[in-house]
Design an enzyme around this catalytic site. Structure first.
Site, PDB file in Angstrom:
ATOM      1  N   HIS A 236      30.667  41.438  37.700  1.00  0.00           N
ATOM      2  CA  HIS A 236      31.619  40.704  36.852  1.00  0.00           C
ATOM      3  C   HIS A 236      31.032  39.466  36.174  1.00  0.00           C
ATOM      4  O   HIS A 236      31.674  38.414  36.137  1.00  0.00           O
ATOM      5  CB  HIS A 236      32.847  40.310  37.668  1.00  0.00           C
ATOM      6  CG  HIS A 236      33.702  41.458  38.109  1.00  0.00           C
ATOM      7  ND1 HIS A 236      33.801  42.645  37.392  1.00  0.00           N
ATOM      8  CD2 HIS A 236      34.504  41.619  39.199  1.00  0.00           C
ATOM      9  CE1 HIS A 236      34.640  43.471  38.020  1.00  0.00           C
ATOM     10  NE2 HIS A 236      35.061  42.879  39.115  1.00  0.00           N
TER      11      HIS A 236
ATOM     12  N   HIS B 147      41.355  41.531  35.050  1.00  0.00           N
ATOM     13  CA  HIS B 147      41.306  41.907  36.475  1.00  0.00           C
ATOM     14  C   HIS B 147      42.616  41.563  37.205  1.00  0.00           C
ATOM     15  O   HIS B 147      42.587  41.024  38.311  1.00  0.00           O
ATOM     16  CB  HIS B 147      40.120  41.210  37.142  1.00  0.00           C
ATOM     17  CG  HIS B 147      39.553  41.943  38.320  1.00  0.00           C
ATOM     18  ND1 HIS B 147      40.318  42.296  39.414  1.00  0.00           N
ATOM     19  CD2 HIS B 147      38.304  42.396  38.584  1.00  0.00           C
ATOM     20  CE1 HIS B 147      39.558  42.904  40.305  1.00  0.00           C
ATOM     21  NE2 HIS B 147      38.328  42.990  39.822  1.00  0.00           N
TER      22      HIS B 147
ATOM     23  N   GLU C 270      41.428  48.431  35.585  1.00  0.00           N
ATOM     24  CA  GLU C 270      40.548  47.645  34.722  1.00  0.00           C
ATOM     25  C   GLU C 270      39.955  48.570  33.654  1.00  0.00           C
ATOM     26  O   GLU C 270      38.988  49.286  33.913  1.00  0.00           O
ATOM     27  CB  GLU C 270      39.431  47.010  35.549  1.00  0.00           C
ATOM     28  CG  GLU C 270      39.916  46.142  36.706  1.00  0.00           C
ATOM     29  CD  GLU C 270      38.848  46.022  37.786  1.00  0.00           C
ATOM     30  OE1 GLU C 270      37.760  45.469  37.490  1.00  0.00           O
ATOM     31  OE2 GLU C 270      39.088  46.482  38.917  1.00  0.00           O
TER      32      GLU C 270
END
Length: 342
Positions: free
Chosen positions: A107, A176, A307
């Site tokens: 991420h 997210h 996601e």
């Protein structure tokens, strides 16, 4: 009609700046989004009786988002999901990213897009956030200009992501949010019925990196093309939860991705996207140690994420959909979260 209200949410430590909160409201939805990480902090949806509940996990105060926490509601980047061993080679040059989830980069690294203050601009039906990610930020090449726009349209929350790069760089942005359609603070999502429109998925190794195979879902636990009740399905297949990429249509047009129905409340979430994948994650790493809104704790499987994104580790897997953004091109993707009752 959509109304947009703007308030101070909190101050960053050491004079780091003011975090603002933007409340978007339509007849059906109320969404709170803060300028720290473009984070959705609350999302109120009515049930079949007309009673509204907040259906996303998160915190009431800024301090919650500044502690170590699992990306609740945030925009993640420059590259969402995992890059194997935090390395990739681009135009003959090798890049090493910070390793923040052993042995991989996850991420966007140690200080990804979820951990920075964005510049807001109020729109008639939403809010647009922008920032410039400097060349070399978290090890990524090139300067990246990014815009994330949230708009409301009745029962639909629309998220658009745009980016432009000064040199070739991988880009993969997503939101997210962790959802629980029974209301955040409900103990699990086992009574949710899930459908994902995908004929194939990506098997992963023990570090959750795709093996490179594109496997058919037919006859496996990953066949979610017809609705399954999540708790029963996990038991039946003896799996601990999902944290996998499901392969969607490879089309830049809006296409259906997933549907989740919570029978108890009647709430339905449908997701549409222009992206080629969706990471379905069932909150396997939640462990009840974080205290959220209204004193709620968040145990394992107390929220799910959908996601929408490019495939994980695409920068190292040439047969995956392309993830590189080059100068003169524009990254432009949209995801629609549509809420209703059934």
């Amino acid at each position: 009609m959509v109304s947009v209200n703007r308030n101070v949410f909190g101050e960053l430590p050491s004079g780091g700046g003011t975090v603002e909160k933007f409340q978007l409201r339509s007849d059906q939805l109320r969404v709170d989004i803060i300028s720290w990480g473009c984070t959705i902090t609350a999302l109120e949806v009515k049930d079949r009786q007309g009673t509204a509940s907040d259906v996303v996990l998160g915190f009431a105060e800024l301090e919650g988002y500044l502690q170590k926490q699992p990306y609740f509601g945030a925009v993640v980047g420059r590259v969402a999901n995992r890059i194997a061993k935090g390395t990739f080679t681009l135009d003959g040059k090798k890049y090493q990213l910070p390793i923040n989830r052993e042995p991989n980069s996850l991420h966007g690294g140690l200080r990804g897009f979820d951990k920075v203050l964005w510049m807001p601009q109020v729109l008639s039906n939403g809010v647009q956030f922008s920032r410039v990610s400097p060349d070399g930020e978290e090890g990524y090449p090139g300067e990246l200009k990014v815009w994330v726009t949230y708009t409301l349209d009745g029962g639909e929350l629309v998220v658009n992501y745009r980016a432009q790069a000064s040199q070739a760089t991988p880009v993969n942005l997503t939101n997210h949010s962790y959802f629980n359609l029974a209301g955040q603070g409900s103990p699990n999502v086992y009574d949710h019925e899930v459908t994902i429109e995908a004929d194939t998925f990506l098997p992963v190794d023990e570090t959750l990196i795709p093996t490179g195979d594109i496997a058919p879902v037919q006859g496996t636990a990953f066949d979610l093309r017809k609705a399954v009740e999540l708790g029963r399905h996990l038991q039946e297949f003896h799996i601990d939860g999902f944290d996998h990429n499901f392969c969607l249509k490879r089309s830049k047009e809006k296409h259906f991705c997933a549907r989740v129905h919570h029978h108890g409340s009647g709430r339905v979430l449908e997701v549409y996207t222009t992206q080629p994948g969706v990471q379905f994650y069932t909150g396997n790493f939640l462990d009840g140690t974080l205290k959220g809104k209204g004193g709620a704790v968040y145990p394992k499987h107390s929220g799910f994420c959908l996601e929408t994104q490019n495939w994980p580790d695409a920068v190292n897997q040439p047969h995956f959909p392309p993830v590189l953004l080059r100068p003169g091109e524009e990254y432009d993707h949209t995801t629609w979260f549509k809420f209703s009752v059934a």
